[in-house]
Every structure is written in structure tokens, then in C-alpha cells.
Design a protein around this motif. Structure first.
Motif, PDB file in Angstrom:
ATOM      1  N   TRP A  92       0.803  -1.214   0.000  1.00 50.30           N
ATOM      2  CA  TRP A  92       0.000   0.000   0.000  1.00 50.30           C
ATOM      3  C   TRP A  92       0.845   1.277   0.000  1.00 50.30           C
ATOM      4  O   TRP A  92       0.349   2.348  -0.341  1.00 50.30           O
ATOM      5  N   GLY A  93       2.082   1.165   0.422  1.00 52.79           N
ATOM      6  CA  GLY A  93       2.924   2.353   0.488  1.00 52.79           C
ATOM      7  C   GLY A  93       3.123   3.026  -0.857  1.00 52.79           C
ATOM      8  O   GLY A  93       3.227   4.257  -0.932  1.00 52.79           O
ATOM      9  N   ARG A  94       3.169   2.230  -1.911  1.00 50.66           N
ATOM     10  CA  ARG A  94       3.421   2.818  -3.234  1.00 50.66           C
ATOM     11  C   ARG A  94       2.236   3.653  -3.727  1.00 50.66           C
ATOM     12  O   ARG A  94       2.410   4.814  -4.107  1.00 50.66           O
ATOM     13  N   PRO A  95       1.002   3.119  -3.732  1.00 45.61           N
ATOM     14  CA  PRO A  95      -0.116   3.978  -4.171  1.00 45.61           C
ATOM     15  C   PRO A  95      -0.386   5.137  -3.215  1.00 45.61           C
ATOM     16  O   PRO A  95      -0.720   6.242  -3.654  1.00 45.61           O
ATOM     17  N   PHE A  96      -0.227   4.915  -1.892  1.00 50.07           N
ATOM     18  CA  PHE A  96      -0.465   5.997  -0.943  1.00 50.07           C
ATOM     19  C   PHE A  96       0.529   7.133  -1.151  1.00 50.07           C
ATOM     20  O   PHE A  96       0.169   8.310  -1.131  1.00 50.07           O
ATOM     21  N   SER A  97       1.790   6.783  -1.333  1.00 51.86           N
ATOM     22  CA  SER A  97       2.803   7.828  -1.531  1.00 51.86           C
ATOM     23  C   SER A  97       2.598   8.528  -2.875  1.00 51.86           C
ATOM     24  O   SER A  97       2.813   9.739  -2.989  1.00 51.86           O
ATOM     25  N   PHE A  98       2.158   7.774  -3.894  1.00 49.62           N
ATOM     26  CA  PHE A  98       1.860   8.409  -5.179  1.00 49.62           C
ATOM     27  C   PHE A  98       0.720   9.414  -5.028  1.00 49.62           C
ATOM     28  O   PHE A  98       0.805  10.543  -5.535  1.00 49.62           O
ATOM     29  N   LEU A  99      -0.370   9.001  -4.355  1.00 46.51           N
ATOM     30  CA  LEU A  99      -1.519   9.891  -4.196  1.00 46.51           C
ATOM     31  C   LEU A  99      -1.135  11.126  -3.388  1.00 46.51           C
ATOM     32  O   LEU A  99      -1.647  12.222  -3.637  1.00 46.51           O
ATOM     33  N   TYR A 100      -0.230  10.954  -2.429  1.00 47.53           N
ATOM     34  CA  TYR A 100       0.236  12.118  -1.681  1.00 47.53           C
ATOM     35  C   TYR A 100       0.985  13.075  -2.600  1.00 47.53           C
ATOM     36  O   TYR A 100       0.737  14.291  -2.589  1.00 47.53           O
ATOM     37  N   ALA A 101       1.907  12.536  -3.400  1.00 51.87           N
ATOM     38  CA  ALA A 101       2.651  13.383  -4.335  1.00 51.87           C
ATOM     39  C   ALA A 101       1.710  14.007  -5.365  1.00 51.87           C
ATOM     40  O   ALA A 101       1.906  15.160  -5.778  1.00 51.87           O
ATOM     41  N   TRP A 102       0.695  13.270  -5.758  1.00 50.15           N
ATOM     42  CA  TRP A 102      -0.281  13.773  -6.725  1.00 50.15           C
ATOM     43  C   TRP A 102      -1.022  14.998  -6.170  1.00 50.15           C
ATOM     44  O   TRP A 102      -1.134  16.026  -6.836  1.00 50.15           O
ATOM     45  N   GLN A 103      -1.520  14.876  -4.921  1.00 43.43           N
ATOM     46  CA  GLN A 103      -2.258  16.011  -4.365  1.00 43.43           C
ATOM     47  C   GLN A 103      -1.345  17.194  -4.069  1.00 43.43           C
ATOM     48  O   GLN A 103      -1.817  18.332  -4.003  1.00 43.43           O
ATOM     49  N   VAL A 104      -0.032  16.935  -3.911  1.00 41.52           N
ATOM     50  CA  VAL A 104       0.909  18.036  -3.714  1.00 41.52           C
ATOM     51  C   VAL A 104       0.920  18.956  -4.933  1.00 41.52           C
ATOM     52  O   VAL A 104       1.111  20.168  -4.810  1.00 41.52           O
ATOM     53  N   LEU A 105       0.701  18.384  -6.127  1.00 42.72           N
ATOM     54  CA  LEU A 105       0.644  19.214  -7.328  1.00 42.72           C
ATOM     55  C   LEU A 105      -0.521  20.200  -7.286  1.00 42.72           C
ATOM     56  O   LEU A 105      -0.550  21.172  -8.047  1.00 42.72           O
ATOM     57  N   ILE A 106      -1.482  19.951  -6.381  1.00 39.57           N
ATOM     58  CA  ILE A 106      -2.623  20.852  -6.215  1.00 39.57           C
ATOM     59  C   ILE A 106      -2.499  21.660  -4.935  1.00 39.57           C
ATOM     60  O   ILE A 106      -2.580  22.887  -4.932  1.00 39.57           O
ATOM     61  N   SER A 107      -2.269  20.968  -3.802  1.00 35.84           N
ATOM     62  CA  SER A 107      -2.254  21.662  -2.508  1.00 35.84           C
ATOM     63  C   SER A 107      -1.024  22.534  -2.333  1.00 35.84           C
ATOM     64  O   SER A 107      -1.107  23.617  -1.737  1.00 35.84           O
ATOM     65  N   ALA A 108       0.146  22.093  -2.823  1.00 42.31           N
ATOM     66  CA  ALA A 108       1.359  22.898  -2.649  1.00 42.31           C
ATOM     67  C   ALA A 108       1.263  24.235  -3.388  1.00 42.31           C
ATOM     68  O   ALA A 108       1.550  25.283  -2.796  1.00 42.31           O
ATOM     69  N   PRO A 109       0.849  24.253  -4.660  1.00 42.68           N
ATOM     70  CA  PRO A 109       0.681  25.564  -5.308  1.00 42.68           C
ATOM     71  C   PRO A 109      -0.348  26.452  -4.617  1.00 42.68           C
ATOM     72  O   PRO A 109      -0.182  27.675  -4.584  1.00 42.68           O
ATOM     73  N   LEU A 110      -1.413  25.858  -4.044  1.00 43.84           N
ATOM     74  CA  LEU A 110      -2.383  26.657  -3.292  1.00 43.84           C
ATOM     75  C   LEU A 110      -1.720  27.287  -2.072  1.00 43.84           C
ATOM     76  O   LEU A 110      -1.939  28.456  -1.747  1.00 43.84           O
ATOM     77  N   SER A 111      -0.899  26.486  -1.381  1.00 41.37           N
ATOM     78  CA  SER A 111      -0.200  26.986  -0.201  1.00 41.37           C
ATOM     79  C   SER A 111       0.760  28.106  -0.566  1.00 41.37           C
ATOM     80  O   SER A 111       0.799  29.162   0.085  1.00 41.37           O
ATOM     81  N   ILE A 112       1.537  27.893  -1.615  1.00 43.45           N
ATOM     82  CA  ILE A 112       2.503  28.910  -2.050  1.00 43.45           C
ATOM     83  C   ILE A 112       1.761  30.152  -2.551  1.00 43.45           C
ATOM     84  O   ILE A 112       2.157  31.293  -2.261  1.00 43.45           O
ATOM     85  N   ALA A 113       0.669  29.934  -3.288  1.00 43.02           N
ATOM     86  CA  ALA A 113      -0.108  31.062  -3.808  1.00 43.02           C
ATOM     87  C   ALA A 113      -0.700  31.904  -2.692  1.00 43.02           C
ATOM     88  O   ALA A 113      -0.829  33.131  -2.834  1.00 43.02           O
ATOM     89  N   SER A 114      -1.051  31.270  -1.564  1.00 45.47           N
ATOM     90  CA  SER A 114      -1.597  32.047  -0.448  1.00 45.47           C
ATOM     91  C   SER A 114      -0.563  33.054   0.045  1.00 45.47           C
ATOM     92  O   SER A 114      -0.910  34.184   0.420  1.00 45.47           O
ATOM     93  N   GLY A 115       0.719  32.651   0.058  1.00 37.44           N
ATOM     94  CA  GLY A 115       1.773  33.591   0.425  1.00 37.44           C
ATOM     95  C   GLY A 115       1.941  34.690  -0.609  1.00 37.44           C
ATOM     96  O   GLY A 115       2.140  35.862  -0.259  1.00 37.44           O
ATOM     97  N   CYS A 116       1.861  34.318  -1.879  1.00 41.56           N
ATOM     98  CA  CYS A 116       1.979  35.319  -2.955  1.00 41.56           C
ATOM     99  C   CYS A 116       0.838  36.328  -2.901  1.00 41.56           C
ATOM    100  O   CYS A 116       1.051  37.541  -3.058  1.00 41.56           O
ATOM    101  N   ILE A 117      -0.394  35.835  -2.685  1.00 45.11           N
ATOM    102  CA  ILE A 117      -1.553  36.715  -2.629  1.00 45.11           C
ATOM    103  C   ILE A 117      -1.473  37.615  -1.398  1.00 45.11           C
ATOM    104  O   ILE A 117      -1.797  38.803  -1.446  1.00 45.11           O
ATOM    105  N   GLY A 118      -1.013  37.037  -0.272  1.00 49.89           N
ATOM    106  CA  GLY A 118      -0.832  37.845   0.925  1.00 49.89           C
ATOM    107  C   GLY A 118       0.191  38.942   0.717  1.00 49.89           C
ATOM    108  O   GLY A 118       0.008  40.088   1.168  1.00 49.89           O
ATOM    109  N   PHE A 119       1.279  38.613   0.023  1.00 53.33           N
ATOM    110  CA  PHE A 119       2.290  39.620  -0.312  1.00 53.33           C
ATOM    111  C   PHE A 119       1.677  40.736  -1.154  1.00 53.33           C
ATOM    112  O   PHE A 119       1.883  41.921  -0.885  1.00 53.33           O
ATOM    113  N   ALA A 120       0.899  40.356  -2.150  1.00 56.97           N
ATOM    114  CA  ALA A 120       0.277  41.350  -3.030  1.00 56.97           C
ATOM    115  C   ALA A 120      -0.705  42.227  -2.269  1.00 56.97           C
ATOM    116  O   ALA A 120      -0.793  43.435  -2.516  1.00 56.97           O
TER     117      ALA A 120
END
Length: 471
Positions: A92-120
Motif C-alpha cells: 500500500w505504500g506505493r499507491p499511498f505515496s503516489f496519491l500524496y505526491a499527486w495532491q501536492v501538485l494541487i495543494s502545494a501551489p495553493l499553499s505557495i499562492a496564499s503567500g503570494c496573494i498575501g504579499f500582493a
């Protein structure tokens, strides 16, 4: 561990002070400076301090989990590596770790964008017309706005990408200077508040403030959601675990030390501000300028317009520093997945000059640029729910598995009172989830991300099996 790296490998160059600074700037950003009116509003008074204290306690319990797993598996990707090892690399570690990395492509940019928007938002203090939209629409029911602030947010992301294109030693030096600047900004606000402190204002609790009814717990849940967002980042060093010197000592010091430092500064800062600005004005004021620039209003009341301009610049720098730290850490997750052949190999390419995963960095930066078109409120609420479901709960449950219970006796940092901190952290995150009024809608969003990731994983697994069969 600190020797010269092999070709195509990362370099262990982050010292303890650099790792601590990286976590601090990852945690602070613009969050605590703009969310004070929000947490006072949802909790209905200065008892909002309880939300900050509960958020700190939750962060400490979860930080013990990160410290233990981070020293057991000091690898690039943090949670990606933990899920892979603890759920089984061939099961199970392989699909779970893949799904985690997959959602990072969505959640990480949202997290980084929150800092960018706050800066703006804070920089727009000097450009009042920057908020005027060029165009606006909605995407899947989420408001999308193009304005001058959008362009400023995108510029902040591009600048962070440019600064990160260097080796880990230079990044560590930059992190130390940024950490010092962010810490001094918080100290400046604290000193200004306590030198003009009015205890009657700070502790003007409304009637029934601590009456333990449904409204109290609903407010506490909403307050903890906001404070949890403001505290997040104490685990940033774990994502760059493969680039940390002496991880057995550095990772726990950076994680737990940053929680202690930032929690103390947060509580003192909020008490000091509430001792100057009446909480009823903060909670009820519909003036968007006062809400957006609470700290500027605070400094202007005490020292005039010039002081307000100075604090705006310092807070904008703190926001930019968080973008720098977030982009650094999250870029290591797709890189780690690619190195396991669990993600496209393109993400695993290292820039030979700087020993950095340039392709992964550019990809997350590019997605973040697109996320800058959303409003900050939608970014934060979506981010918190996705992160709790895909990272904190899954990782906390893994820390209770028999595999970890046996391995923790022989490797790395060992949390005190195990498994009590794990159970408390899991309970806290579940409480935040279920106290949200739009919980079911958020779960549907997370379910769509999970379903899409499962389809991509199944197609990729089928292709890999087909290639293996032909060879």
C-alpha cells in the motif's frame, strides 16, 4: 552524510540554524498579520487567544510525529518517504505515496499562492488601485479575479523561483537572514503593543465567553482552523531531509524549536494588538482597508503613517520569505517520487551546477502562477481540508502501525508519551474537519482529487507492467 554528493544527488548542506530559520519563515508569512480579525470574529472576543494556544498544542503534538518520522527517514520528500516506508514499499505504500505526491501538485501551489496573494495584498497598501479588477469570473463556483494584485502575486512567485536557483549552502544563508527579519518584525509589533498596552481592552471578554455550548465549540473549531493554517510550516525541514546536516539532531531541533519560538511570538503579538485595538472593532468593522491592513492601522494609531508604511514593508517581506521556503520544500516531493519511478522521471532531474531539482521547482512554480488568480479566502479553506486529509491524518495513522511501533525503538528521535501525542494530533485534526460548516463540500473536493489520482496511478501502473512484461 555531509560528504561531497555523488553525481545526480542532493547535498547535505543545511545547518541547524538554517533549518530552524527555514521553518520559522515557512510558518509566519503573512498569515498571523491578516487573520487576527478573522479569529477574533469567529470566536467572538479576546478568547481568540485560546484558539492560538490550542493551535500551538496541536502543532506540538503533530511536530513530535514529524520529528520522529523525519529522523527515522531523513530523505527528500518528507511525508512521501514516510508513507512509502510505513505502509510498505511493495504494497500500500506505493499507491499511498503516489496519491500524496499527486495532491501536492494541487495543494502545494495553493499553499505557495496564499503567500503570494498575501504579499500582493500588503504591497497594495502603496497602490490602492491595484485591487481594481481587469476581469472577473468563476471557475467551478470559485471566484477568479485578474487585477494589479494578481500580477504582483505572480511577480512574487517568479522572484522566489529565481532566488531558489542556487545551491543549498546559499539557500541556507538566505534563510538565516530572512528568519532574522521575520522574527524582528514580530518583536517590533509586540514591543509597540506592550508599550501602549491597555489590559481592559485586551481582556474585555463578552458575557458567556467561556460557556461550553455548541456555539463555543463551533467558534473554537473555526478558530483552530485559522490558527492551524498560521502555524503550518514547522515541518518544512522534513521535505528537505536529504539536504540536512546531522538530521538526527537538526530535524527535531528545527521542528520543535520553531513551534516554541513562533507560538510564543504569536500569542504575545495578538495580546499586544488586542491591548491597543478594541476587539469589537476588529470583529465587526466592515472596512476592507482596516481588515486587510490591521497591523498598519495598529502602527499608525501608535506612531503615525510612516510607521504604518514600515510595518507594511516588513510584513510583505515576511510573506515573500514564506513563498521562498514553501517552494523550496514542496519541490522535493515530486522529485522524490520520480526517483522511486513513482512519478514521471522528468521531475527527478537535478541541475548539476546547484544540485537542485530544477524541473520539479519550475513545475510547482508554474502551477502556483496560475493559482494566484484565486482569492485568498478560497485558497486557504481548500488548502486546509486537502492537507488534513491527505497528509496529517494519513501520516498520523501510519505512526500507529506495527511497522513503526517496532522500528521506532531502534532509530531516530523518540517522542515522549507515545502514542498519546499521535492520538491527540489526530483528534485535533478531525475536530477541525467536522466543525467546518461546508465539511461535506470539502470532502467532495478531496474525493475528486483522490479519484483523479487513482485513475492516473492505475494507468501508470498498467503501463509499467506492460513494459516490464515485454522486456
Amino acid at each position: 552524510m555531509n560528504s561531497e554528493p555523488q553525481p545526480h544527488e542532493l547535498h547535505r548542506g543545511l545547518s541547524s540554524s538554517a533549518a530552524l530559520s527555514l521553518n520559522v519563515i515557512d510558518m509566519v508569512g503573512v498569515g498571523p498579520f491578516v487573520t487576527l480579525p478573522l479569529i477574533v470574529g469567529v470566536m467572538g472576543g479576546p478568547q481568540a487567544i485560546l484558539g492560538w494556544l490550542m493551535g500551538a498544542a496541536l502543532s506540538l503534538c503533530d511536530g513530535l510525529i514529524w520529528s520522529e518520522l523525519g529522523t527515522a527517514y531523513p530523505e527528500a520528500g518528507g511525508s512521501y518517504a514516510y508513507l512509502k516506508h510505513l505502509y510498505g514499499e511493495k504494497t500500500w505504500g506505493r499507491p499511498f505515496s503516489f496519491l500524496y505526491a499527486w495532491q501536492v501538485l494541487i495543494s502545494a501551489p495553493l499553499s505557495i499562492a496564499s503567500g503570494c496573494i498575501g504579499f500582493a495584498q500588503y504591497i497594495s497598501f502603496f497602490f490602492p488601485n491595484a485591487s481594481r479588477p481587469f476581469a472577473s469570473t468563476s471557475f467551478a463556483g470559485v471566484p477568479v479575479v485578474l487585477s494589479g494584485k494578481t500580477l504582483i502575486a505572480m511577480a512574487a512567485c517568479a522572484l522566489a523561483m529565481l532566488v531558489l536557483h542556487r545551491n543549498i549552502f546559499a539557500i541556507g544563508r538566505i534563510a538565516r537572514w530572512l528568519g532574522l527579519a521575520v522574527g524582528l518584525t514580530l518583536v517590533l509589533v509586540i514591543v509597540a503593543g506592550f508599550t501602549h498596552f491597555n489590559a481592559h481592552l485586551a481582556f474585555d471578554f463578552p458575557a458567556g465567553a467561556f460557556h461550553l455550548n455548541a456555539a463555543f465549540f463551533a467558534g473554537l473549531g473555526a478558530g483552530m482552523l485559522i490558527s492551524a493554517y498560521d502555524y503550518w510550516g514547522y515541518y518544512g525541514v522534513c521535505f528537505v531531509g536529504a539536504e540536512v546536516r546531522d538530521p538526527q539532531r537538526t530535524i527535531p531541533r528545527a521542528v520543535l524549536g520553531s513551534i516554541g519560538v513562533v507560538a510564543t511570538l504569536y500569542v504575545l503579538m495578538n495580546v499586544s494588538v488586542l491591548g491597543v485595538l478594541p476587539w469589537r472593532e476588529l470583529a465587526q468593522n466592515s472596512d476592507s482597508h482596516a481588515r486587510m491592513f490591521t497591523m498598519a492601522v495598529f502602527m499608525e494609531k501608535l506612531y503615525g503613517h510612516a510607521a504604518a508604511a514600515v510595518i507594511v514593508v516588513l510584513i510583505a517581506l515576511a510573506a515573500l520569505a514564506s513563498v521562498f521556503a514553501l517552494l523550496l520544500g514542496y519541490s522535493r516531493i515530486p522529485f522524490a517520487a520520480a526517483r522511486d519511478d513513482n512519478f514521471p522521471s522528468w521531475f527527478g532531474i537535478i541541475d548539476q551546477k546547484h544540485r537542485a531539482p530544477l524541473n520539479s521547482l519550475l513545475t510547482l512554480g508554474g502551477i502556483t502562477l496560475m493559482c494566484c488568480i484565486f482569492r485568498l479566502q478560497e485558497v486557504i479553506t481548500t488548502l486546509v481540508v486537502i492537507r488534513i486529509l491527505f497528509q496529517f491524518l494519513l501520516q498520523g495513522l501510519a505512526a500507529l502501525l506495527p511497522r513503526h511501533r517496532s522500528e521506532r525503538k531502534t532509530r531516530g528521535f523518540r517522542m515522549p508519551l507515545y502514542p498519546l501525542p499521535v492520538l491527540l494530533a489526530l483528534s485535533g485534526f478531525v475536530f477541525i474537519l467536522f466543525s467546518r460548516p461546508n465539511f461535506l463540500r470539502d470532502i467532495r473536493t478531496a474525493g475528486l482529487i483522490l479519484a483523479a489520482g487513482s485513475v492516473v496511478y492505475a494507468l501508470r501502473y498498467k503501463r509499467v507492467r506492460s513494459v516490464s512484461a515485454r522486456s
